[in-house]
Design a protein around this motif. Structure first.
Motif, PDB file in Angstrom:
ATOM      1  N   SER A  63       0.924  -1.226   0.119  1.00 15.80           N
ATOM      2  CA  SER A  63      -0.174  -0.054  -0.191  1.00 15.80           C
ATOM      3  C   SER A  63       0.870   1.186  -0.035  1.00 15.80           C
ATOM      4  CB  SER A  63      -1.003  -0.006   1.086  1.00 15.80           C
ATOM      5  OG  SER A  63      -1.849   1.101   1.455  1.00 15.80           O
ATOM      6  N   THR A  64       2.047   1.074   0.637  1.00 17.23           N
ATOM      7  CA  THR A  64       2.774   2.357   0.819  1.00 17.23           C
ATOM      8  C   THR A  64       4.169   2.114   0.710  1.00 17.23           C
ATOM      9  OG1 THR A  64       1.170   3.117   2.353  1.00 17.23           O
ATOM     10  CG2 THR A  64       3.547   4.092   2.674  1.00 17.23           C
ATOM     11  N   VAL A  65       5.124   3.019   0.275  1.00 14.69           N
ATOM     12  CA  VAL A  65       6.593   2.890   0.016  1.00 14.69           C
ATOM     13  C   VAL A  65       7.063   3.886   0.478  1.00 14.69           C
ATOM     14  CG1 VAL A  65       8.495   2.919  -1.662  1.00 14.69           C
ATOM     15  CG2 VAL A  65       6.190   1.930  -2.434  1.00 14.69           C
ATOM     16  N   VAL A  66       8.310   3.477   1.634  1.00 14.30           N
ATOM     17  CA  VAL A  66       9.021   4.351   2.243  1.00 14.30           C
ATOM     18  C   VAL A  66      10.566   3.959   2.080  1.00 14.30           C
ATOM     19  CG1 VAL A  66       9.657   4.820   4.641  1.00 14.30           C
ATOM     20  CG2 VAL A  66       7.375   4.079   4.407  1.00 14.30           C
ATOM     21  N   GLU A  67      11.094   5.175   2.074  1.00 13.50           N
ATOM     22  CA  GLU A  67      12.593   4.938   1.476  1.00 13.50           C
ATOM     23  C   GLU A  67      13.412   5.764   2.666  1.00 13.50           C
ATOM     24  OE1 GLU A  67      13.531   6.513  -2.498  1.00 13.50           O
ATOM     25  OE2 GLU A  67      11.400   6.530  -2.901  1.00 13.50           O
ATOM     26  N   LEU A  68      14.443   4.803   3.115  1.00 15.61           N
ATOM     27  CA  LEU A  68      15.350   5.495   4.160  1.00 15.61           C
ATOM     28  C   LEU A  68      16.741   5.485   3.693  1.00 15.61           C
ATOM     29  CD1 LEU A  68      16.245   5.974   7.116  1.00 15.61           C
ATOM     30  CD2 LEU A  68      16.511   3.704   7.532  1.00 15.61           C
ATOM     31  N   TYR A  69      17.018   6.833   3.703  1.00 12.20           N
ATOM     32  CA  TYR A  69      18.318   7.266   3.290  1.00 12.20           C
ATOM     33  C   TYR A  69      19.283   7.332   4.380  1.00 12.20           C
ATOM     34  CZ  TYR A  69      16.434   7.777  -1.236  1.00 12.20           C
ATOM     35  OH  TYR A  69      15.959   7.721  -2.368  1.00 12.20           O
ATOM     36  N   THR A  70      20.054   6.367   4.592  1.00 15.31           N
ATOM     37  CA  THR A  70      20.991   6.098   5.869  1.00 15.31           C
ATOM     38  C   THR A  70      22.541   6.020   5.691  1.00 15.31           C
ATOM     39  OG1 THR A  70      21.151   4.629   7.593  1.00 15.31           O
ATOM     40  CG2 THR A  70      20.534   3.733   5.772  1.00 15.31           C
ATOM     41  N   SER A  71      23.190   5.744   6.567  1.00 17.48           N
ATOM     42  CA  SER A  71      24.704   5.761   6.517  1.00 17.48           C
ATOM     43  C   SER A  71      25.264   4.924   7.694  1.00 17.48           C
ATOM     44  CB  SER A  71      25.515   6.911   6.134  1.00 17.48           C
ATOM     45  OG  SER A  71      26.960   6.876   6.267  1.00 17.48           O
ATOM     46  N   GLN A  72      26.146   3.984   7.511  1.00 16.76           N
ATOM     47  CA  GLN A  72      26.595   3.429   8.508  1.00 16.76           C
ATOM     48  C   GLN A  72      27.531   4.232   9.526  1.00 16.76           C
ATOM     49  OE1 GLN A  72      28.434  -0.259   6.608  1.00 16.76           O
ATOM     50  NE2 GLN A  72      26.306  -0.577   5.865  1.00 16.76           N
ATOM     51  N   GLY A  73      28.183   5.410   8.879  1.00 12.48           N
ATOM     52  CA  GLY A  73      28.892   6.141   9.416  1.00 12.48           C
ATOM     53  C   GLY A  73      28.209   7.386  10.064  1.00 12.48           C
ATOM     54  N   CYS A  74      26.833   7.351  10.188  1.00 12.28           N
ATOM     55  CA  CYS A  74      26.027   8.215  10.994  1.00 12.28           C
ATOM     56  C   CYS A  74      25.581   7.911  12.334  1.00 12.28           C
ATOM     57  CB  CYS A  74      24.808   8.760  10.096  1.00 12.28           C
ATOM     58  SG  CYS A  74      23.611   9.696  10.736  1.00 12.28           S
ATOM     59  N   SER A  75      25.803   8.465  13.254  1.00  8.23           N
ATOM     60  CA  SER A  75      25.494   8.177  14.598  1.00  8.23           C
ATOM     61  C   SER A  75      23.965   8.194  14.937  1.00  8.23           C
ATOM     62  CB  SER A  75      26.476   8.872  15.842  1.00  8.23           C
ATOM     63  OG  SER A  75      26.071  10.164  15.516  1.00  8.23           O
ATOM     64  N   SER A  76      23.448   8.966  14.051  1.00 10.86           N
ATOM     65  CA  SER A  76      21.837   9.447  14.256  1.00 10.86           C
ATOM     66  C   SER A  76      20.980   8.505  13.601  1.00 10.86           C
ATOM     67  CB  SER A  76      21.661  10.868  13.738  1.00 10.86           C
ATOM     68  OG  SER A  76      22.277  11.805  14.569  1.00 10.86           O
ATOM     69  N   CYS A  77      21.679   7.587  13.013  1.00 13.24           N
ATOM     70  CA  CYS A  77      20.809   6.755  11.788  1.00 13.24           C
ATOM     71  C   CYS A  77      20.372   5.307  12.354  1.00 13.24           C
ATOM     72  CB  CYS A  77      21.691   6.239  10.769  1.00 13.24           C
ATOM     73  SG  CYS A  77      21.963   7.717   9.416  1.00 13.24           S
ATOM     74  N   PRO A  78      21.157   4.848  13.434  1.00 13.18           N
ATOM     75  CA  PRO A  78      20.546   3.456  13.897  1.00 13.18           C
ATOM     76  C   PRO A  78      19.122   3.313  14.475  1.00 13.18           C
ATOM     77  CG  PRO A  78      22.843   3.798  14.836  1.00 13.18           C
ATOM     78  CD  PRO A  78      22.464   5.164  14.135  1.00 13.18           C
ATOM     79  N   PRO A  79      18.635   4.520  15.156  1.00 11.62           N
ATOM     80  CA  PRO A  79      17.214   4.459  15.324  1.00 11.62           C
ATOM     81  C   PRO A  79      16.441   4.518  14.235  1.00 11.62           C
ATOM     82  CG  PRO A  79      18.380   6.007  16.844  1.00 11.62           C
ATOM     83  CD  PRO A  79      19.334   5.657  15.742  1.00 11.62           C
ATOM     84  N   ALA A  80      16.653   5.047  13.292  1.00 10.27           N
ATOM     85  CA  ALA A  80      15.893   4.961  11.850  1.00 10.27           C
ATOM     86  C   ALA A  80      16.108   3.764  11.300  1.00 10.27           C
ATOM     87  CB  ALA A  80      16.333   6.156  11.004  1.00 10.27           C
ATOM     88  N   ASP A  81      17.176   2.984  11.454  1.00 12.79           N
ATOM     89  CA  ASP A  81      17.296   1.522  10.715  1.00 12.79           C
ATOM     90  C   ASP A  81      16.691   0.819  11.303  1.00 12.79           C
ATOM     91  OD1 ASP A  81      19.335   2.668   9.027  1.00 12.79           O
ATOM     92  OD2 ASP A  81      20.772   2.542  10.627  1.00 12.79           O
ATOM     93  N   GLU A  82      16.404   0.693  12.860  1.00 12.67           N
ATOM     94  CA  GLU A  82      15.703  -0.193  13.595  1.00 12.67           C
ATOM     95  C   GLU A  82      14.201   0.266  13.240  1.00 12.67           C
ATOM     96  OE1 GLU A  82      14.859  -1.121  18.345  1.00 12.67           O
ATOM     97  OE2 GLU A  82      16.390   0.176  17.825  1.00 12.67           O
ATOM     98  N   LEU A  83      13.618   1.376  13.324  1.00 11.80           N
ATOM     99  CA  LEU A  83      12.259   1.691  12.950  1.00 11.80           C
ATOM    100  C   LEU A  83      11.818   1.168  11.540  1.00 11.80           C
ATOM    101  CD1 LEU A  83       9.599   3.292  13.327  1.00 11.80           C
ATOM    102  CD2 LEU A  83      10.616   5.369  12.252  1.00 11.80           C
ATOM    103  N   LEU A  84      12.712   1.293  10.470  1.00 12.69           N
ATOM    104  CA  LEU A  84      12.431   0.663   9.206  1.00 12.69           C
ATOM    105  C   LEU A  84      12.257  -0.762   9.352  1.00 12.69           C
ATOM    106  CD1 LEU A  84      12.191   1.468   6.359  1.00 12.69           C
ATOM    107  CD2 LEU A  84      14.673   0.457   5.790  1.00 12.69           C
ATOM    108  N   GLY A  85      13.085  -1.604  10.181  1.00 14.67           N
ATOM    109  CA  GLY A  85      12.916  -2.801  10.376  1.00 14.67           C
ATOM    110  C   GLY A  85      11.468  -3.186  10.968  1.00 14.67           C
ATOM    111  N   GLU A  86      11.070  -2.353  11.699  1.00 17.81           N
ATOM    112  CA  GLU A  86       9.715  -2.615  12.290  1.00 17.81           C
ATOM    113  C   GLU A  86       8.677  -2.367  11.301  1.00 17.81           C
ATOM    114  OE1 GLU A  86       9.168  -0.287  16.005  1.00 17.81           O
ATOM    115  OE2 GLU A  86      11.100  -0.712  16.702  1.00 17.81           O
ATOM    116  N   LEU A  87       8.856  -1.446  10.481  1.00 16.55           N
ATOM    117  CA  LEU A  87       7.720  -1.044   9.311  1.00 16.55           C
ATOM    118  C   LEU A  87       7.684  -2.208   8.437  1.00 16.55           C
ATOM    119  CD1 LEU A  87       8.772   2.817   8.713  1.00 16.55           C
ATOM    120  CD2 LEU A  87       6.707   1.923  10.240  1.00 16.55           C
ATOM    121  N   VAL A  88       8.695  -2.819   8.249  1.00 20.83           N
ATOM    122  CA  VAL A  88       8.851  -3.700   7.001  1.00 20.83           C
ATOM    123  C   VAL A  88       8.091  -5.230   7.625  1.00 20.83           C
ATOM    124  CG1 VAL A  88      10.811  -2.789   5.851  1.00 20.83           C
ATOM    125  CG2 VAL A  88      11.259  -4.739   7.431  1.00 20.83           C
ATOM    126  N   LYS A  89       7.788  -5.319   8.828  1.00 21.46           N
ATOM    127  CA  LYS A  89       7.004  -6.259   9.182  1.00 21.46           C
ATOM    128  C   LYS A  89       5.603  -6.357   8.862  1.00 21.46           C
ATOM    129  CE  LYS A  89      10.064  -6.981  13.334  1.00 21.46           C
ATOM    130  NZ  LYS A  89      10.095  -6.744  14.815  1.00 21.46           N
TER     131      LYS A  89
END
Length: 244
Positions: free
Chosen positions: A35-61
């Protein structure tokens, strides 16, 4: 002698049938239209990104949400080169910057429906945009046939012009980051984009597009997405998620 051999042959044949079934099961793909497409732009070098990476993991369930993780490269200089970073991902994010009239690109950034963006770790904001744009990826109802590794996608007649993208993904990858701002962290990434390329254009006429999944399998991919996006980087009209 024959009495002993016959059971052995039967057992061997049974085992072979089980093995063939396991192989066929392993290579069988499944396809659905989210129904919906969500794109996350992230970087392994960015200390602010892990919470967003985790959130995407929840969304794709949620099968109704197609979440895609685009690794970008512009934080590589901090000390850790993003192993999923790609100049194509960088270029896609820059295209969105122009569409959104933003002054700069940033991480973590989530783009919802191809039309709005928000800080990727803002859970309530992201959930609000998903609810706001629910159903956008079914603006065009797609039909498809899967025959082995051959996926035939049929786009209906309509109005407008769009690019049809194919996105090769790894459904889940764990990365042990050994330098940079996230040193010592093991981060799980979901629906990691490994390659994105145009399949063709849709100009409002009914059209069929074929995708062969064999090359993706050979490269180790275990999923892909098809995105029909207005004017290349505009609103997303339709999408398919393919699990290999």
């Amino acid at each position: 002698m024959n009495i002993r051999i016959a059971p052995m042959i039967a057992v061997s044949a049974f085992v072979a049938l089980i093995a063939m079934g396991a192989v066929n099961s392993a290579v069988a793909a499944s396809v659905h239209q989210p129904s919906t497409v969500v794109e996350l732009y992230t970087s392994q070098g960015c200390s602010s990104c892990p919470p967003a990476d985790e959130l995407l993991g929840e969304l794709v369930k949620n099968d109704d949400v197609l979440g895609l993780s685009f690794g970008v490269t512009y934080w590589d200089y901090i000390g850790w080169k993003d192993i999923f970073g790609s100049s194509d991902n960088d270029a896609r994010q820059v295209e969105y910057r122009g569409r959104f009239n933003s002054r700069y690109v940033y991480t973590p950034q989530m783009v919802v429906a191809g039309t709005e963006h928000i800080v990727g770790s803002d859970r309530s904001g992201v959930e609000g945009l998903i609810a706001k744009h629910e159903g956008h990826a079914k603006s065009l109802l797609l039909d498809w046939t899967l025959n082995g590794d051959d996926l035939d996608i049929r786009l209906p007649a309509g109005t407008g012009k769009a690019t049809v993208w194919v996105v090769d993904i790894d459904r889940q990858r764990d990365v042990n980051i050994r330098r940079g701002e996230n040193t010592g962290r093991i981060i799980t990434y979901h629906n990691v984009v490994r390659k994105i390329r145009p399949l063709g254009d849709w100009t409002g006429e009914a059209k069929s597009i074929q995708v062969n999944l064999a090359d993706m399998r050979a490269e180790g991919r275990d999923g892909c997405a098809i995105i029909v996006q207005q004017d290349g980087y505009g609103p997303i009209l339709a999408a398919l998620e393919v699990l290999l």
